[in-house]
Design an enzyme around this catalytic site. Sequence first.
Site, mmCIF file in Angstrom:
data_model
loop_
_atom_site.group_PDB
_atom_site.id
_atom_site.type_symbol
_atom_site.label_atom_id
_atom_site.label_comp_id
_atom_site.label_asym_id
_atom_site.label_seq_id
_atom_site.Cartn_x
_atom_site.Cartn_y
_atom_site.Cartn_z
ATOM 1 N N ASN A 162 28.715 15.527 102.035
ATOM 2 C CA ASN A 162 29.029 17.067 101.979
ATOM 3 C C ASN A 162 27.862 18.006 101.556
ATOM 4 O OD1 ASN A 162 32.112 16.713 102.814
ATOM 5 N ND2 ASN A 162 31.904 15.228 101.000
ATOM 6 N N GLU A 163 27.043 18.237 102.536
ATOM 7 C CA GLU A 163 26.184 19.129 102.297
ATOM 8 C C GLU A 163 26.443 20.665 101.977
ATOM 9 O OE1 GLU A 163 23.248 17.979 101.510
ATOM 10 O OE2 GLU A 163 22.837 16.394 103.301
ATOM 11 N N PRO A 164 25.394 21.349 101.655
ATOM 12 C CA PRO A 164 25.712 22.945 101.243
ATOM 13 C C PRO A 164 26.504 23.652 102.728
ATOM 14 C CG PRO A 164 23.535 22.416 100.325
ATOM 15 C CD PRO A 164 23.987 21.319 101.066
ATOM 16 N N SER A 166 29.789 23.094 103.016
ATOM 17 C CA SER A 166 30.874 22.198 103.286
ATOM 18 C C SER A 166 32.060 23.020 102.732
ATOM 19 C CB SER A 166 30.806 20.986 102.715
ATOM 20 O OG SER A 166 29.871 20.121 103.333
#
Length: 639
Positions: A162-164, A166
């Site tokens: 879950n990257e920036p 998300s």
Amino acid sequence: MARLNLLEETRYEKLLVNVYPGQKEASLYVAQKIATLIKAKQQASEKAVLGLATGATPVGVYRELVRMHREEGLSFYNVVTFNLDEYYPMQPHAEQSYVTFMYENLFSHIDIDKANIHIPDGTLAVEEVAAFCLNYEKKIEEFGGLDLQVLGIGRTGHIGFNEPGSAPNSGTRLVTLDNLTRSDASRDFGGKENVPTKAITMGIGTIFKAREIILMAWSRKKAPIIKKAVEGEISGEVPATYLQLSDHVEFVLDEDAASELTRFDTPWLVKDCVWSEQLKKKAVIWLANELNKPVLKLTEEDYNNHGMAQLAVEQGPVYNINIDIFNKIQHTITGWPGGKPNADDSQRPERAEPARKRSIVFSPHPDDDVISMGGTFIRLVDQGHEVHVAYQTSGNTAVWDDDVLRYMEFAIDFNKSIGDDAAHLTGIYEQMRSFLEQKQPNQVDTREIRDVKGFIRKTEAISGARYAGLPDNQIHFMALPFYETGKTQKNAVTDKDVELTMELLQQVKPHQVFAAGDFADPHGTHIVCFNIILQALQRLKQTEDWVNDCWLWLYRGAWHEFETHEIEMAVPLSPQEVSRKRNAIFKHQSQKDRPVFPGDDAREFWVRAEDRNRDTADKYNKLGLAEYEAMEAFVRYHF
């Protein structure tokens, strides 16, 4: 009262944080929690549903669970697992797949029912992914939800993938990986260009449904993002900050990963301190930087307004504290890294005697010596010391494949030019070319290719050391066995690595040893090489008297410098010396322009080194010290 004091210390922390001395102790704690859960569920005739993570962080936990299974009879017959994520696309038997990782580190060693193992499928067609993700969520719900979710954290603040950006209610889905995440994975894939751009991951909302969440982090490399996750504002830019909203989350850290939390980094802001000389130095330098003032201009009001009133009262007046710290910083500066002959050395970082010292510069890779301390290296030689350099590894994994063909073509043409039969070389060359044309990402090179890559690094290192002024008999190539796997994953250190190091130390009997002190990456070559040196010195100390007069100095590489309060020897470099250091770095042509493993910094190594050295000099100058062109910094290690 104790509880109140703890709450005061942790008031900046927005969730539960437990800190252990090292990752081993922390891993044992997490493994024990998992084992306790499994046993409790067995007694209740229920399934234990675990959410599992991959990567270097949980390896120690899985190792301990395997030990418990083998030695204590811990059974996994009632365990159901759901892995957080998987690269996409990804074949399950690929070396980099999380299926491979989980079986190698856990599943192949325990009695879990393989039907109870669930890992996102990286082989699906794109149009099948959405349905798979919905079904993944449904399966978790069918088992009653996750009892415990284990997490690591990426340097972007991602949990799972879950990257920036998300959303906090996101579910299992296909995502695009952040550039930094792909850079961090590049070693496993033989280059960033081979890292998949996408992954299937559980969502933040999925993770949140777990009845208990444990996030683990080790090493200083993770300290900055841990501070943001624990003390920062909740933000989609740092997905791990969403964990602050949960009442069932626990961060389990080693001391290095926790080192930038307020209670450890600037403890005077949260509690009364026992003011050691080192803590006092750190606090005064912090205050000067915070206010952008030279040390000697700090006032009592500055101390009182920034959590340092206790220091001012106990050890003031503050101007005396300022003078004391200013003098301590100034005494770290020396143009004589081998000691100044016939001088009072009571306030100098190195001893005056013997006037001509024997020094060994240990270089983990064949260019660390000149990149990290090239100016000091040259200065030691210029000042008449007997300097040796020891290249601990061949560095043969960090050479481009096309360089191998170029050097082989040169060798063939040279042999022909002097009338030698080049047929044998030509045959080897054709085999190399055929292999490289079909080579898969991260595939181990043939022995001949690894040899040529090692020869390239060796000739460059010789050229750099000669430029620094060393005769050939003081240039040593150790080729420590732990490194020679042909892969980024290295062998475990053995007695042979330590014995080779002991032999060289006994041969030289140095007064000074310089070693790489980059310990941020717990699995990196630098810390492995340092530990080998340390073991060698500790063994020799039991029988060799000269070791008692041997000082061990640590240097840092191209990326990060020691904190100013840590520095014990700062060697200033003139503009001419900066230029000479640059020329020594240029001898490493295979690492210039675009090295194989550049990290997440696009600058060339010589640029990084110069910027770092100038930044160190600038920090000294801003504290009120003399202005130098550049500085190389060292910390003494007491073994």
